[in-house]
Design an enzyme around this catalytic site. Sequence first.
Site, PDB file in Angstrom:
ATOM      1  N   HIS A 103     -63.280  -8.220 -75.317  1.00  0.00           N
ATOM      2  CA  HIS A 103     -64.481  -7.368 -75.316  1.00  0.00           C
ATOM      3  C   HIS A 103     -64.224  -5.959 -74.782  1.00  0.00           C
ATOM      4  CE1 HIS A 103     -64.572  -8.304 -71.053  1.00  0.00           C
ATOM      5  NE2 HIS A 103     -65.470  -7.352 -70.910  1.00  0.00           N
ATOM      6  N   HIS A 139     -65.437  -0.446 -74.308  1.00  0.00           N
ATOM      7  CA  HIS A 139     -66.153  -1.680 -73.967  1.00  0.00           C
ATOM      8  C   HIS A 139     -67.029  -2.057 -75.156  1.00  0.00           C
ATOM      9  CE1 HIS A 139     -68.725  -4.541 -71.901  1.00  0.00           C
ATOM     10  NE2 HIS A 139     -67.899  -4.497 -70.863  1.00  0.00           N
TER      11      HIS A 139
END
Length: 156
Positions: A61, A77
Amino acid sequence: MTVLPILAPLSGEVVPVTAVPDPVFSQKMMGEGVAIRPLPQVQPVLAPVAGKIVKLFNTGHAFALVGEVGALEVLVHVGLETVGLKGEGFNLLCAQGEQVSAGQPIVEVDIPRLLALEKDPITPVVFIGRDQVETLDFTPGLVQAGTPLCQVTLRK
């Protein structure tokens, strides 16, 4: 004065980091940056600069790079609260410690899967090095992955 082009890690809509619905990013607690609302498709997440991957979460992620120029620290992110997916919807294409070129795919993300799991796929691109960035210039609107996202002027 060093001005660096930063490539878009994903295709989508460029928005100010202040528009990210998470105070850690919108209040710039992590640093200055921009964000992308990605197009709803499976897409690779590209390195915004050439450098070394200093952190690559095994969930896929997020990752951080230290750039070759000016040791610029960049965090990408993918989505909000996506760490809880434990890697679902993400496929790692690189390893921590690897040298990568700008535009090289790091992770593949299944944006439709994130949406189905009710996760916001907005992707902040944040410069996490303390006081590294003097100015950040970007143009809101659509961007293609691998094309210029913004440019930063590094502090001397």
